[in-house]
Design an enzyme around this catalytic site. Sequence first.
Site, mmCIF file in Angstrom:
data_model
loop_
_atom_site.group_PDB
_atom_site.id
_atom_site.type_symbol
_atom_site.label_atom_id
_atom_site.label_comp_id
_atom_site.label_asym_id
_atom_site.label_seq_id
_atom_site.Cartn_x
_atom_site.Cartn_y
_atom_site.Cartn_z
ATOM 1 N N ASP A 218 39.455 33.410 46.768
ATOM 2 C CA ASP A 218 39.961 34.749 47.064
ATOM 3 C C ASP A 218 41.344 34.629 47.689
ATOM 4 O O ASP A 218 42.049 33.651 47.437
ATOM 5 C CB ASP A 218 38.973 35.478 47.984
ATOM 6 C CG ASP A 218 38.935 36.972 47.732
ATOM 7 O OD1 ASP A 218 39.879 37.661 48.166
ATOM 8 O OD2 ASP A 218 37.988 37.449 47.085
ATOM 9 N N HIS A 265 40.679 40.304 52.280
ATOM 10 C CA HIS A 265 39.617 40.428 51.288
ATOM 11 C C HIS A 265 38.697 39.198 51.288
ATOM 12 O O HIS A 265 37.469 39.315 51.294
ATOM 13 C CB HIS A 265 40.254 40.629 49.911
ATOM 14 C CG HIS A 265 39.323 41.080 48.850
ATOM 15 N ND1 HIS A 265 38.711 40.209 47.987
ATOM 16 C CD2 HIS A 265 38.902 42.316 48.489
ATOM 17 C CE1 HIS A 265 37.950 40.879 47.131
ATOM 18 N NE2 HIS A 265 38.053 42.169 47.410
ATOM 19 N N SER A 478 33.392 43.545 44.644
ATOM 20 C CA SER A 478 33.875 42.454 45.492
ATOM 21 C C SER A 478 32.891 42.110 46.601
ATOM 22 O O SER A 478 32.825 40.966 47.048
ATOM 23 C CB SER A 478 35.216 42.823 46.124
ATOM 24 O OG SER A 478 36.248 42.805 45.183
#
Length: 851
Positions: A218, A265, A478
């Site tokens: 990520d 994230h 996600s």
Amino acid sequence: MAASKGVYTYRGGEKVVLSKVRDQFVARVKPDKLADIGFGGAQQVSSASSRIVVPPTELEEAMSELRQVAPTHHAYQIAETGEDYLITDRVFVTFKQTISDQAVSEFAGKYGLLLKEQYGDRDYLFQLTDHTGMNPVKLVVALTETDAQVELAENDLNYNISLMQVPLPTDPEYQRQWHLHKRFSHPDYDPRASSRCEAAWNVLKGFGSADVVIGVTDDGCKIDHPDFDSNGKFAGWGYFIGSRLATNRDIGAQPQDMYEAGNDHGTACSGVVAAEVDAALTVGAAPGCRLLPIKWQSLGGGGLAISDSRMLAMLAYVGDKVDVLSNSWGGVPRNIWSSPVRNRISDLAITGGRRGKGIVFLWAAGNENCLINHEANIDVPYTPGWEFGPGNKPMWVGPRTARRFQNNLVGIPGVMHVAALGSTAQRSHYSNYGPGIGITAPSNNLHSYYRLRNIKGLGIITTSGGKEPVDPQFGGTSSATPLVAGIAGLVISANPDLSALEVISLLKRTASKDLNMEPYPKTPAANFDPNPTWDVSPIAPFNKGDFSNIGSADGSWSPWFGHGNVDAQAAVAEALRLRSDGETDPGTGPDPEPPVQPPISKTVKYESAPNKRIPDNRLSGIADRIEVEATGKIRRIKLTIDITHQYIGDLSVMLTAPSGNRLLLHDRSGAGGSKIQTTYTVDSTPELATLLEDTAQGTWKIQVSDRARLDTGKFNSWGLELEVLHVNSSHSSESAESKVIPDGDSTGITQTLPLPAGTTIRDINVSVDITHPMIGDLRVSLLPPNGTPITLHDQTGGSQDNLIYTWRSQDFPALRALRGADSGGDWQLHVADRSTSNAGKLNHWKVETMG
């Protein structure tokens, strides 16, 4: 699992409302005896009783049949909690006062009971018989409510007792993490949405094994976050600097470079996977498992700098270090990776990973409310329709649309795409759908086009790298994907013997299908968009979320939810069951069999262009054949058809495999369309899964028939692409002849090893053992038979001593050039010391080829 309501009993003098499970019942027979009479798969619930699961429509018939064999009754649950209420054919009775033996006998005779035990002056255990005339639940109610001499009547229950109850996390945010347990209460929460991780921890008796490593690729991870601060939490890490991957093993690599402010994230994803149980902040699905994050470089606008070569570099690093790899990124409508990337993922899914049993690859399905791998016949939107101008001011421009959606990671065994489920147990509005969806998992919910305000759903609470260490509103596929990754980690913790393919199959088979099938209203009109007819998703035939039989060994499938909502408790329980069933006493079991080489595969492609007219209104039609010479079992199949016709609603297209299996690919659908130019895979046409594991070799036939008059056409061409499994063959040769390496002599030494012909190289390993005080003086080269020299080591390593190393084609690109060559011939190793003052010797070397 469906249950009925309105049944009750008594326990300790208090009424207990029960639910009768509509697809289960209990009989006083052990599972092995049940299997002998045709009731396989029963679960033992006591020393003598078993629970049997059948389709609801067959329940009464099955119970009637088993009543001829043994005491049989319905399965019950406590309505309020869903806990099993495992009754037996026995009841306890406490009389209001002491009664005589004669009175006890008369009581037993009145209800058709047998006296089993007496525990005191007033407490007795009775067994029901065929003469009782009611089941144990109804008898307890009758005795409690109507028999004046009875003080208490209760069922003799079986219990599933855990030896240890895992203490619940005390992390401050845990109670609000609704996706992990069922004890949360909120108007927008349906307990069916939970992944049941808390229940899984209790089944596992822990939070996951530290031996299990879950990778997360990520935008980085804040390594020093309070929820990751235990010793050894990270099995490794790496970050890209341009095209180079710097890892924790590299001199100068810094853990603080794994995180950049504003890029949170990856930290959130890592928290969903494995945030620790330590009373700090949040909890992940597998708190006891370790993490291995990889940081892609971030681009402006929220993108990631990922290329084919970077993917291969990442895979080379994690290939032998992780059990699961979570990837919460992707793209639509086209997500096409190079053949080397696909091939590497395919290999690692079978034989890679920390245990050599494959890596579970998980990918987010995406948040565009569109298809991921399908060709539509209408325009399908795949962007929200908004753009942001000066001052970040939103401006409606309308969604972009496409008809062809491609993702060439779909269909690779060992890769699964994860959809999102809202806290209402309803499909998250944004979640992508259709062929390629493997499973769903809880996440947040919002309108894909930001114009419906009544879309209900709660966010996921997880870690953040920002000033506030907790993100209360994480979501998207996600978030769903790392949740499944964590649960996969729990499954492997429960049964480390499972391969990656088996883990994925188990997650699908145990997923819950009890979900909210309600669709969403379409986007309303607005003054800037008065006619939003573009809002067509989900499109037919994927516009309903119902589960249907697609011929998959993993059970029924839904275009919205895949095989269902991930169920951690059921998955871990099944993993433990499989582990238990597979155990053998090492002292008395059979001698272990020699290890079997793992299967490998090759892809073969065939094409035929018959260019034939299709006879009008003739049932027999025309046929064309392809002869496949490749031997082995089918691992993957892709079929392409090109037909032009004035009215394809007249046509049927039938595939016949060498095994004799026949599949109807096109059955008079498409109405007035004028061509069938379609690619069929297991994901788009699940019936093709019935051909997997069949033998590839033989005659493949396509038959096209026109079933109505007037319209005509031509069968232009078709193609067949098969991935065929073979058994590995390997050859190796080694030399233990010690040989001095001349100091400062570029001529050096050469040793030769022979290998037999007949093996096509798939992978190659070269190992050396060299004693030398300064390996920076050395150049080591491999000369293959009839090939070009390959430099393995070229005066690197400085003053380090002794070169003891194995170069593998899986992670050493120069050796990959040998793939496809025959291994037969003389292989030579050349070693030269190109600087003076230090001497050494070649002790041993080995070459090994795998075909």
